[in-house]
Structures are given as C-alpha cells and as structure tokens.
Scaffold this motif. Sequence first.
Motif, PDB file in Angstrom:
ATOM      1  N   ALA A  82       1.915   5.881  -7.399  1.00  0.00           N
ATOM      2  CA  ALA A  82       0.751   7.075  -7.839  1.00  0.00           C
ATOM      3  C   ALA A  82       1.133   8.469  -7.615  1.00  0.00           C
ATOM      4  N   SER A  83       1.833   8.812  -6.277  1.00  0.00           N
ATOM      5  CA  SER A  83       2.025  10.181  -6.271  1.00  0.00           C
ATOM      6  C   SER A  83       3.160  10.800  -7.080  1.00  0.00           C
ATOM      7  N   LEU A  84       3.949   9.869  -7.736  1.00  0.00           N
ATOM      8  CA  LEU A  84       5.042  10.257  -8.648  1.00  0.00           C
ATOM      9  C   LEU A  84       4.501   9.980 -10.169  1.00  0.00           C
ATOM     10  N   GLY A  85       3.158   9.492 -10.276  1.00  0.00           N
ATOM     11  CA  GLY A  85       2.758   9.349 -11.456  1.00  0.00           C
ATOM     12  C   GLY A  85       3.364   8.218 -12.341  1.00  0.00           C
ATOM     13  N   GLN A  86       3.861   7.101 -11.555  1.00  0.00           N
ATOM     14  CA  GLN A  86       4.588   5.960 -12.129  1.00  0.00           C
ATOM     15  C   GLN A  86       3.850   4.728 -11.795  1.00  0.00           C
ATOM     16  N   ARG A  87       4.304   3.658 -12.540  1.00  0.00           N
ATOM     17  CA  ARG A  87       3.500   2.476 -12.120  1.00  0.00           C
ATOM     18  C   ARG A  87       4.454   1.303 -11.904  1.00  0.00           C
ATOM     19  N   TRP A  88       5.775   1.671 -11.308  1.00  0.00           N
ATOM     20  CA  TRP A  88       6.694   0.512 -10.926  1.00  0.00           C
ATOM     21  C   TRP A  88       6.124  -0.167  -9.788  1.00  0.00           C
ATOM     22  N   LEU A 147       0.868  -1.096  -0.079  1.00  0.00           N
ATOM     23  CA  LEU A 147      -0.079   0.014   0.107  1.00  0.00           C
ATOM     24  C   LEU A 147       0.781   1.212   0.008  1.00  0.00           C
ATOM     25  N   LEU A 148       1.820   1.316   0.860  1.00  0.00           N
ATOM     26  CA  LEU A 148       2.853   2.282   0.716  1.00  0.00           C
ATOM     27  C   LEU A 148       3.755   2.701  -0.598  1.00  0.00           C
ATOM     28  N   LEU A 149       4.091   1.335  -1.013  1.00  0.00           N
ATOM     29  CA  LEU A 149       4.762   1.638  -2.449  1.00  0.00           C
ATOM     30  C   LEU A 149       3.692   1.965  -3.354  1.00  0.00           C
ATOM     31  N   VAL A 150       2.372   1.565  -3.518  1.00  0.00           N
ATOM     32  CA  VAL A 150       1.697   1.928  -4.608  1.00  0.00           C
ATOM     33  C   VAL A 150       1.136   3.370  -4.354  1.00  0.00           C
ATOM     34  N   GLY A 151       1.082   3.933  -3.108  1.00  0.00           N
ATOM     35  CA  GLY A 151       0.768   5.286  -2.821  1.00  0.00           C
ATOM     36  C   GLY A 151       1.902   6.009  -3.352  1.00  0.00           C
ATOM     37  N   LEU A 152       3.282   5.692  -3.057  1.00  0.00           N
ATOM     38  CA  LEU A 152       4.298   6.420  -3.489  1.00  0.00           C
ATOM     39  C   LEU A 152       4.462   6.555  -5.021  1.00  0.00           C
TER      40      LEU A 152
END
Length: 95
Positions: free
Chosen positions: A43-49, A36-41
């Motif tokens: 998404a906030s950067l506009g990336q999908r990694w 959840l933390l990684l997805v939030g991070l």
Amino acid sequence: MKNPSDPQAVERLARRRAGAKMGWYVHAVAYLLVNLLLVGLAASLGQRWAVFPLLGWGLGLLIHGAVVFLVAPGGNLYERLLAHERKALGAGDPW
C-alpha cells in the motif's frame, strides 16, 4: 486408540491433538503478522501485489485448519465418519 482406559495412551493422544491445534494457531498468527506487513508495504508503494501471498498462504492455512479440526482424529468429521463405518460394518459404536 486401542485402550481408552490406559492413562498413558490418553495422555499421548491429548498431547498430540493439542500440539496439532497449537501448531495451527502459530501458523495463523504468523500469517496475520506477515501479511499485515506485506499489505502495508504494498500500500505504501501504491501497488496491489500483496493479494497473491495473502490468497496463496490463506489457502494453505485453510487446508491446515481443515486437517487439524475436521479430518484428523479427534475432529468432529473424523469421529462421525468412524462411527458410520463401525455401524456399516456391524461393529456398533463402543463409546
């Protein structure tokens, strides 16, 4: 388990099974929180990694769950295979 009537052996096996299942639950909670933390991070950067650790770790969690709940002693699959092998060997199922 050699002697199922031995209370100490039953207790040891029960503790081992409960510990394995508890370990999987801890693994699942860590997976959810970290991802959840990684997805939030991401998404906030506009990336999908973040999908890569989600999939990789998810596969590990899936394998861990399969071992704990299906294959390990006490799992349904293990018990069915054991009964089948006893029957095939002519020993029957003593339980």
